[in-house]
Design an enzyme around this catalytic site. Structure first.
Site, mmCIF file in Angstrom:
data_model
loop_
_atom_site.group_PDB
_atom_site.id
_atom_site.type_symbol
_atom_site.label_atom_id
_atom_site.label_comp_id
_atom_site.label_asym_id
_atom_site.label_seq_id
_atom_site.Cartn_x
_atom_site.Cartn_y
_atom_site.Cartn_z
ATOM 1 N N SER A 139 0.826 -1.212 0.000
ATOM 2 C CA SER A 139 0.000 0.000 0.000
ATOM 3 C C SER A 139 0.862 1.265 0.000
ATOM 4 O O SER A 139 1.956 1.278 0.565
ATOM 5 C CB SER A 139 -0.879 -0.011 1.252
ATOM 6 O OG SER A 139 -1.357 1.278 1.538
ATOM 7 N N TYR A 162 -2.350 5.612 -4.006
ATOM 8 C CA TYR A 162 -3.337 6.663 -3.762
ATOM 9 C C TYR A 162 -2.745 7.919 -4.389
ATOM 10 O O TYR A 162 -1.554 8.215 -4.158
ATOM 11 C CB TYR A 162 -3.514 6.920 -2.264
ATOM 12 C CG TYR A 162 -4.313 5.864 -1.523
ATOM 13 C CD1 TYR A 162 -5.592 5.511 -1.923
ATOM 14 C CD2 TYR A 162 -3.792 5.261 -0.379
ATOM 15 C CE1 TYR A 162 -6.331 4.559 -1.217
ATOM 16 C CE2 TYR A 162 -4.520 4.315 0.333
ATOM 17 C CZ TYR A 162 -5.789 3.976 -0.097
ATOM 18 O OH TYR A 162 -6.521 3.047 0.601
ATOM 19 N N THR A 188 -6.127 2.789 -6.494
ATOM 20 C CA THR A 188 -7.356 2.663 -5.703
ATOM 21 C C THR A 188 -8.214 3.905 -5.928
ATOM 22 O O THR A 188 -7.736 5.031 -5.779
ATOM 23 C CB THR A 188 -7.021 2.508 -4.203
ATOM 24 O OG1 THR A 188 -6.292 1.291 -4.041
ATOM 25 C CG2 THR A 188 -8.274 2.452 -3.339
ATOM 26 N N LYS A 281 -8.614 -0.508 -8.643
ATOM 27 C CA LYS A 281 -9.229 -1.163 -7.477
ATOM 28 C C LYS A 281 -10.330 -0.281 -6.896
ATOM 29 O O LYS A 281 -10.115 0.914 -6.663
ATOM 30 C CB LYS A 281 -8.169 -1.387 -6.388
ATOM 31 C CG LYS A 281 -8.717 -1.902 -5.052
ATOM 32 C CD LYS A 281 -7.567 -2.238 -4.118
ATOM 33 C CE LYS A 281 -8.029 -2.847 -2.820
ATOM 34 N NZ LYS A 281 -8.457 -1.865 -1.832
ATOM 35 N N HIS A 305 -13.713 -1.867 -0.706
ATOM 36 C CA HIS A 305 -12.712 -1.554 0.313
ATOM 37 C C HIS A 305 -13.055 -2.254 1.643
ATOM 38 O O HIS A 305 -12.795 -1.736 2.727
ATOM 39 C CB HIS A 305 -12.646 -0.040 0.517
ATOM 40 C CG HIS A 305 -11.275 0.500 0.794
ATOM 41 N ND1 HIS A 305 -10.529 1.180 -0.130
ATOM 42 C CD2 HIS A 305 -10.505 0.488 1.915
ATOM 43 C CE1 HIS A 305 -9.380 1.568 0.409
ATOM 44 N NE2 HIS A 305 -9.343 1.153 1.652
HETATM 45 C C1 LIG Z 1 -6.395 -2.444 7.961
HETATM 46 C C2 LIG Z 1 -6.732 -2.228 6.515
HETATM 47 C C3 LIG Z 1 -6.033 -1.280 5.798
HETATM 48 C C4 LIG Z 1 -6.315 -1.089 4.437
HETATM 49 N N1 LIG Z 1 -5.555 -0.199 3.712
HETATM 50 C C5 LIG Z 1 -5.743 -0.099 2.376
HETATM 51 C C6 LIG Z 1 -4.875 0.697 1.582
HETATM 52 O O1 LIG Z 1 -3.958 1.313 2.095
HETATM 53 N N2 LIG Z 1 -5.114 0.742 0.253
HETATM 54 C C7 LIG Z 1 -6.145 0.075 -0.352
HETATM 55 O O2 LIG Z 1 -6.325 0.157 -1.570
HETATM 56 N N3 LIG Z 1 -6.973 -0.707 0.388
HETATM 57 C C8 LIG Z 1 -6.781 -0.821 1.712
HETATM 58 N N4 LIG Z 1 -7.594 -1.644 2.449
HETATM 59 C C9 LIG Z 1 -8.643 -2.412 1.779
HETATM 60 C C10 LIG Z 1 -8.133 -3.758 1.312
HETATM 61 O O3 LIG Z 1 -7.176 -3.626 0.294
HETATM 62 C C11 LIG Z 1 -9.265 -4.638 0.784
HETATM 63 O O4 LIG Z 1 -9.976 -3.960 -0.205
HETATM 64 C C12 LIG Z 1 -10.226 -5.088 1.884
HETATM 65 O O5 LIG Z 1 -9.544 -5.344 3.078
HETATM 66 C C13 LIG Z 1 -10.970 -6.335 1.434
HETATM 67 O O6 LIG Z 1 -11.887 -6.754 2.366
HETATM 68 P P1 LIG Z 1 -11.597 -7.879 3.484
HETATM 69 O O7 LIG Z 1 -10.807 -7.165 4.540
HETATM 70 O O8 LIG Z 1 -12.954 -8.270 3.921
HETATM 71 O O9 LIG Z 1 -10.801 -8.972 2.830
HETATM 72 C C14 LIG Z 1 -7.330 -1.826 3.813
HETATM 73 C C15 LIG Z 1 -8.042 -2.781 4.556
HETATM 74 C C16 LIG Z 1 -7.743 -2.988 5.890
HETATM 75 C C17 LIG Z 1 -8.511 -4.033 6.646
#
Ligand SMILES: Cc1cc2nc3c(=O)[nH]c(=O)nc-3n(C[C@H](O)[C@H](O)[C@H](O)COP(=O)(O)O)c2cc1C
Length: 407
Positions: A139, A162, A188, A281, A305
């Site tokens: 990320s 981002y 994203t 994404k 997300h």
């Molecule tokens: C703690 C955390 C931090 C996240 N940070 C980002 C991020 O920095 N960039 C991003 O595109 N998605 C981020 N996401 C979303 C994840 O990439 C993903 O879309 C999401 O966790 C999928 O759902 P799930 O947690 O049910 O598997 C984050 C998710 C979590 C749980």
């Protein structure tokens, strides 16, 4: 009788001699990870292992968390139609994404501030993904630098972007990603502004974390997590030059740094500048997916997300069939949000995804037992997927058309 007593005494002696090794194993990360048999059990173990604000940061979602719950529940509305009498003696989980094979159709999702769950953060997640034979995504908000992750493990890696208001910073991120072997760029598009995660607001979650009497008390009750944190604190995003910045809530820091003016023109601009594969994404509509294809996206991630941004959207598995129809094979489709079981993966692949990404499943594993826990998240899902494919009568993960319908 004497023989029996003799046998019992010998067994007891062996048991006692073995006790220290068993205790060591029991309290090791490997032991803790191995005791978790499901992603739900990894989640419960993480909840015990890390302080509440840290667990809530990973587990929580936006506003009433309706979308987050729906992401999981909607898999129940997808019905599997198993095929009888097929030879499933050899189940093949391999698939191809962006021209390269992966050993299983599960990819590590990008997660920001991963090092809060465990000081090894994205290094541990990358090693776990590579040990499983798949891809890790770093990320923009990662706790570890792109260079550290590239040095830690040599498997396939993608970089998630981002778009920041500081376009010079974006340029330097793209240069570093290319120079460090991040083969694909994942843009994203669902964080126009920060989602409101009320658990974080209530917990006073901030970057860097604010040290108060309450946080100190929480540290004392989570000594293993605290020891790791004190030895190697990873408190801010490592690739953005935020070290030494004043404490702020995560949402205010995001809203200050991210550019809310990003439009399709920026996607076109990135497509022209990034030479490798481009992934978008956070797409939830068929018309947007088609527009991504027209802008030259190689892959699209159907994702909300994990419910952490706009609450009230469809579950991503609900959005997938229409998007798959509209895209018609012109770009690869992946899905994330709500994957907790091997059967969820079968359903996603059957409805048009080539692979899934997992976010929280990895965060739970990491929080529960570091790298061993992240590896366990992959191995739990892999094991479940293997059995589910055999029982569905479809031994090849890459060939699941027709096995599921939405009811
Ligand atoms: C703690 C955390 C931090 C996240 N940070 C980002 C991020 O920095 N960039 C991003 O595109 N998605 C981020 N996401 C979303 C994840 O990439 C993903 O879309 C999401 O966790 C999928 O759902 P799930 O947690 O049910 O598997 C984050 C998710 C979590 C749980």
């Amino acid at each position: 009788m004497n023989d029996l007593l003799d046998l019992a005494a010998r067994q007891l002696r062996a048991d006692l001699a073995d006790a220290p090794a068993r205790a060591r194993k029991r309290f090791s990360d490997e032991g803790r990870a191995a005791r978790c048999r499901t992603i739900a059990e990894l989640r419960a173990a993480a909840k015990r292992a890390v302080p509440k604000p840290i667990f809530d940061y990973a587990d929580g979602a936006a506003w009433d968390e309706v979308t987050a719950r729906r992401n999981i529940a909607a898999f129940e509305d997808v019905t599997l139609h198993p095929l009888a009498l097929t030879d499933v003696s050899s189940v093949d989980l391999r698939t191809t994404v962006l021209g390269g094979e992966i050993a299983l159709p599960i990819i590590g999702a990008p997660t920001g501030l991963t090092g809060l769950q465990h000081p090894e953060g994205e290094l541990a997640v990358a090693r776990a993904a590579h040990a499983a034979g798949t891809i890790t995504t770093l990320s923009t908000m990662a706790s570890c630098t792109m260079e550290e992750v590239a040095a830690a493990s040599s498997g396939r890696r993608w970089f998630q972007l981002y778009v920041m208001s500081d376009r010079g910073l974006v340029d330097s991120l793209l240069e570093r990603a290319a120079a460090n072997g991040y083969e694909a760029l994942m843009l994203t598009v669902d964080v126009q502004v920060a989602g409101v995660r009320e658990r974080d607001v209530r917990n006073g979650f901030s970057v860097p974390p604010r040290i108060t009497l309450k946080t100190l008390a929480r540290g004392v009750t989570h000594p293993r997590w605290s020891a790791g944190f004190v030895a190697n604190p990873r408190m801010v995003p490592a690739n953005l030059g935020w070290e030494g910045s004043a404490t702020a809530t995560l949402s205010s820091a995001v809203n200050r740094a991210f550019d809310p003016t990003v439009t399709w023109d920026d996607l076109a601009d990135l497509r022209a500048r990034w030479k490798g594969p481009l992934i978008v994404k956070g797409v939830m509509r068929a018309d947007d997916a088609v527009r991504c294809v027209e802008h030259g996206a190689d892959a699209i991630i159907v994702s909300n997300h994990g419910g952490r941004q706009l609450d009230g959207t469809a579950a991503s598995i609900e959005a997938l069939p229409a998007i798959a129809d509209a895209v018609g094979g012109r770009a690869e489709l992946y899905l994330d949000s709500g994957i907790r079981r091997g059967t969820d993966i079968v359903k996603a692949l059957a409805l048009g995804a080539r692979a899934v990404l997992i976010g929280r499943a990895l965060m739970y594993g990491l929080g529960a037992a570091g790298e061993a826990g992240a590896r366990r998240a992959f191995s739990i899902l892999e094991g479940e997927l293997r059995v589910a494919l055999a029982l569905a009568g479809y031994p090849r993960a890459a060939d699941l058309e027709g096995v599921a319908t939405v009811s």
